[in-house]
Design a protein around this motif. Structure first.
Motif, PDB file in Angstrom:
ATOM      1  N   ALA A   1     -19.943   1.511  12.566  1.00 38.00           N
ATOM      2  CA  ALA A   1     -20.684   0.406  13.173  1.00 38.00           C
ATOM      3  C   ALA A   1     -19.773  -0.564  13.918  1.00 38.00           C
ATOM      4  O   ALA A   1     -20.132  -1.050  14.990  1.00 38.00           O
ATOM      5  CB  ALA A   1     -21.485  -0.338  12.102  1.00 38.00           C
ATOM      6  N   VAL A   2     -18.604  -0.835  13.362  1.00 34.78           N
ATOM      7  CA  VAL A   2     -17.682  -1.773  14.019  1.00 34.78           C
ATOM      8  C   VAL A   2     -16.681  -1.037  14.904  1.00 34.78           C
ATOM      9  O   VAL A   2     -15.816  -1.658  15.502  1.00 34.78           O
ATOM     10  CB  VAL A   2     -16.949  -2.684  13.005  1.00 34.78           C
ATOM     11  N   ARG A   3     -16.814   0.287  14.948  1.00 34.03           N
ATOM     12  CA  ARG A   3     -15.908   1.137  15.741  1.00 34.03           C
ATOM     13  C   ARG A   3     -14.446   0.879  15.360  1.00 34.03           C
ATOM     14  O   ARG A   3     -13.593   0.641  16.209  1.00 34.03           O
ATOM     15  CB  ARG A   3     -16.140   0.946  17.231  1.00 34.03           C
ATOM     16  N   GLU A   4     -14.216   0.955  14.055  1.00 30.19           N
ATOM     17  CA  GLU A   4     -12.862   0.759  13.512  1.00 30.19           C
ATOM     18  C   GLU A   4     -11.915   1.773  14.165  1.00 30.19           C
ATOM     19  O   GLU A   4     -12.125   2.974  14.048  1.00 30.19           O
ATOM     20  CB  GLU A   4     -12.883   0.944  11.995  1.00 30.19           C
ATOM     21  N   PRO A   5     -10.884   1.288  14.873  1.00 30.34           N
ATOM     22  CA  PRO A   5     -10.026   2.215  15.615  1.00 30.34           C
ATOM     23  C   PRO A   5      -8.903   2.868  14.811  1.00 30.34           C
ATOM     24  O   PRO A   5      -8.312   3.837  15.279  1.00 30.34           O
ATOM     25  CB  PRO A   5      -9.438   1.330  16.716  1.00 30.34           C
ATOM     26  N   TYR A   6      -8.591   2.355  13.635  1.00 32.93           N
ATOM     27  CA  TYR A   6      -7.425   2.850  12.903  1.00 32.93           C
ATOM     28  C   TYR A   6      -7.761   3.244  11.476  1.00 32.93           C
ATOM     29  O   TYR A   6      -8.622   2.649  10.841  1.00 32.93           O
ATOM     30  CB  TYR A   6      -6.324   1.788  12.862  1.00 32.93           C
ATOM     31  N   GLY A   7      -7.037   4.233  10.980  1.00 33.31           N
ATOM     32  CA  GLY A   7      -7.076   4.570   9.567  1.00 33.31           C
ATOM     33  C   GLY A   7      -8.169   5.521   9.148  1.00 33.31           C
ATOM     34  O   GLY A   7      -9.001   5.960   9.934  1.00 33.31           O
TER      35      GLY A   7
ATOM     36  N   LEU B   1     -25.369  -1.836  10.320  1.00 34.85           N
ATOM     37  CA  LEU B   1     -24.279  -2.627   9.773  1.00 34.85           C
ATOM     38  C   LEU B   1     -24.836  -3.471   8.639  1.00 34.85           C
ATOM     39  O   LEU B   1     -25.797  -4.212   8.827  1.00 34.85           O
ATOM     40  CB  LEU B   1     -23.686  -3.521  10.865  1.00 34.85           C
ATOM     41  N   THR B   2     -24.260  -3.338   7.457  1.00 33.83           N
ATOM     42  CA  THR B   2     -24.731  -4.126   6.336  1.00 33.83           C
ATOM     43  C   THR B   2     -24.316  -5.575   6.518  1.00 33.83           C
ATOM     44  O   THR B   2     -23.313  -5.881   7.138  1.00 33.83           O
ATOM     45  CB  THR B   2     -24.161  -3.594   5.002  1.00 33.83           C
ATOM     46  N   ALA B   3     -25.113  -6.480   5.982  1.00 31.95           N
ATOM     47  CA  ALA B   3     -24.886  -7.910   6.157  1.00 31.95           C
ATOM     48  C   ALA B   3     -23.668  -8.402   5.381  1.00 31.95           C
ATOM     49  O   ALA B   3     -23.073  -9.401   5.738  1.00 31.95           O
ATOM     50  CB  ALA B   3     -26.123  -8.682   5.741  1.00 31.95           C
ATOM     51  N   THR B   4     -23.312  -7.701   4.323  1.00 29.05           N
ATOM     52  CA  THR B   4     -22.188  -8.149   3.503  1.00 29.05           C
ATOM     53  C   THR B   4     -21.106  -7.082   3.450  1.00 29.05           C
ATOM     54  O   THR B   4     -21.325  -5.932   3.805  1.00 29.05           O
ATOM     55  CB  THR B   4     -22.630  -8.453   2.056  1.00 29.05           C
ATOM     56  N   THR B   5     -19.971  -7.498   2.987  1.00 26.23           N
ATOM     57  CA  THR B   5     -18.871  -6.553   2.786  1.00 26.23           C
ATOM     58  C   THR B   5     -18.497  -6.484   1.304  1.00 26.23           C
ATOM     59  O   THR B   5     -17.399  -6.092   0.972  1.00 26.23           O
ATOM     60  CB  THR B   5     -17.650  -6.967   3.621  1.00 26.23           C
TER      61      THR B   5
END
Length: 94
Positions: free
Chosen positions: A67-73, A9-13
């Motif tokens: 990494a964040v297990r994005e559930p949508y899209g 997971l990168t530290a920034t977005t």
């Protein structure tokens, strides 16, 4: 190809500011609040994936979503189901 287990997971977005999705309607990338028939979903996802294919931050986007297990899209050119397969080790990240 990187294995899902090696994603970090990168530290920034900050990468999000450079995503091609920002110039498009978010409805292309996310399912509607109402029922969506399979052909409609497939068409919507195909549009999103075409945008992702040319995006300069596609890898960062997909890495983040996994990494964040994005559930949508659609993130980084991968649908919800495709990301689930990647996380289960059935499909490599490309």
């Amino acid at each position: 190809m990187a294995a899902v287990a090696h994603l970090e997971l990168t530290a920034t977005t900050e990468w999000q500011q450079r995503g091609l999705c920002r110039a498009n309607d978010s409805e292309i990338f996310f399912p509607p609040t109402h029922f969506e028939h399979k052909p409609e979903r497939e068409a919507r996802e195909a549009k999103a994936k075409a945008i992702c294919a040319a995006c300069p931050v596609r890898v960062e986007c997909l890495t983040w979503a996994l990494a964040v297990r994005e559930p949508y899209g659609v993130w980084g050119g991968a649908s919800e189901g495709e990301r689930k397969q990647m996380l289960m080790g059935k499909r490599a990240v490309s």
